[in-house]
Design an enzyme around this catalytic site. Structure first.
Site, PDB file in Angstrom:
ATOM      1  N   CYS A  72       0.872  -1.176   0.000  1.00  0.00           N
ATOM      2  CA  CYS A  72       0.000   0.000   0.000  1.00  0.00           C
ATOM      3  C   CYS A  72       0.909   1.226   0.000  1.00  0.00           C
ATOM      4  O   CYS A  72       1.697   1.420   0.937  1.00  0.00           O
ATOM      5  CB  CYS A  72      -0.866  -0.017   1.255  1.00  0.00           C
ATOM      6  N   CYS A 186      -0.900   3.631  -6.797  1.00  0.00           N
ATOM      7  CA  CYS A 186      -1.739   3.021  -5.751  1.00  0.00           C
ATOM      8  C   CYS A 186      -1.978   1.598  -6.201  1.00  0.00           C
ATOM      9  O   CYS A 186      -2.247   1.354  -7.385  1.00  0.00           O
ATOM     10  CB  CYS A 186      -3.060   3.782  -5.630  1.00  0.00           C
TER      11      CYS A 186
HETATM   12  N1  DGL Z   1      -3.952   0.570  -2.172  1.00  0.00           N
HETATM   13  C1  DGL Z   1      -3.519   1.672  -1.431  1.00  0.00           C
HETATM   14  C2  DGL Z   1      -2.342   2.400  -2.000  1.00  0.00           C
HETATM   15  O1  DGL Z   1      -1.518   1.788  -2.642  1.00  0.00           O
HETATM   16  C3  DGL Z   1      -4.491   2.506  -0.668  1.00  0.00           C
HETATM   17  C4  DGL Z   1      -5.783   2.859  -1.277  1.00  0.00           C
HETATM   18  C5  DGL Z   1      -6.661   3.458  -0.228  1.00  0.00           C
HETATM   19  O2  DGL Z   1      -6.930   2.768   0.742  1.00  0.00           O
HETATM   20  O3  DGL Z   1      -7.030   4.638  -0.376  1.00  0.00           O
HETATM   21  O4  DGL Z   1      -2.163   3.564  -1.791  1.00  0.00           O
END
Ligand code: DGL
Length: 263
Positions: A72, A186
């Site tokens: 993440c 993301c």
């Molecule tokens: N998948 C996550 C990232 O890479 C976070 C997305 C979220 O929870 O807003 O930033």
């Protein structure tokens, strides 16, 4: 041999898990989705730090993980420095938007970066951007709502947000002055790649972070003497701070039964 923890606010990190499974087929993984607390991207650092600490604690206490991939970008930006200080012996891999590979890939030197508001506002991202700002022109697009729409599989919303954010990112193409490289900053966004592609055109290069993260995980485990041997049978255990069904459905959809291979 213990499992490798992989964690995201929700289903996004499955895009990273796919690369990890391909590069490390003998490893066991515990994939943890913090679904009831997702999305992280628009909630601010204190919230993301608290959740990241809680999930890491649970992966250590309940699953005895031998390494952790924070799959993440938002959690990495807010909390990886704290995790490193709090768990000095745990091999830790974080994610950041792949600006450097994008610079290497771009011919026009015009690059768009799609990421959460939290990632783009972070000091960590600011430092990365500043270090490369003389090598390319980056257009930064905070994609409010997109991770959530992907998370709940709201396809109409995914389609409309992808169109909006690609248009905000500039003119795509391979001619001088056009954006020829799109960074998916993301881990949810690779699951919207098809929709994004409808608006960028076929020639634009999409860059995500799965493969380099898998290589880095391999390197760290090797250095720590914690790689599973060639006889070991790899697999994935799914875990969540909420009900497991939505995660199971997403894992089946995005990884397929072979990719999932419950261990
Ligand atoms: N998948 C996550 C990232 O890479 C976070 C997305 C979220 O929870 O807003 O930033």
């Amino acid at each position: 041999m213990a499992a490798i923890g992989v964690f995201d606010s929700g289903v996004g990190g499955l895009s990273v898990l796919a690369a990890l499974r391909a590069a490390l087929p003998h490893e066991r993984f515990v994939y943890f989705a913090d679904t009831p607390y997702a999305p992280y991207g628009e909630r601010g650092d204190a919230y993301v730090i608290e959740r990241t600490r809680a999930v890491t604690g649970e992966l250590i206490a309940q699953h005895g993980i031998k390494a952790l991939v924070v799959a993440c970008n938002t959690a990495t930006a807010a909390a990886i420095h704290l995790l490193r200080a709090e768990h000095p012996t745990l091999p830790l891999v974080g994610l950041e938007p792949a600006l450097k590979p994008a610079v290497a890939a771009s011919r026009t030197r015009r690059i768009a970066v799609l990421a959460t508001r939290g990632t783009l506002a972070s000091a960590k991202f600011a430092a990365l951007h500043a270090a490369l700002a003389d090598q390319a022109h980056f257009t930064l697009v905070p994609c409010d709502g997109l991770a959530r729409a992907i998370e709940v599989d709201d396809r109409a919303q995914v389609a409309s947000l992808c169109e909006r954010y690609v248009h905000q990112a500039g003119h795509f193409g391979s001619a001088d002055g056009q954006v020829d490289t799109l960074v998916l900053g993301c881990t949810h966004y690779p699951f919207a790649a098809e929709e994004l592609r409808r608006h960028t055109g076929a020639a634009v290069r999409f860059i995500d972070t799965g493969a380099p993260v898998a290589q880095q995980t391999h390197r760290l485990l090797q250095a720590a003497g914690r790689l599973a041997g060639p006889q070991a049978i790899g697999g994935v255990t799914l875990a969540s701070s909420g009900p497991l069904e939505p995660l199971q459905a997403a894992a089946l959809r995005w990884l397929g039964p072979a990719g999932l291979h419950q261990g």
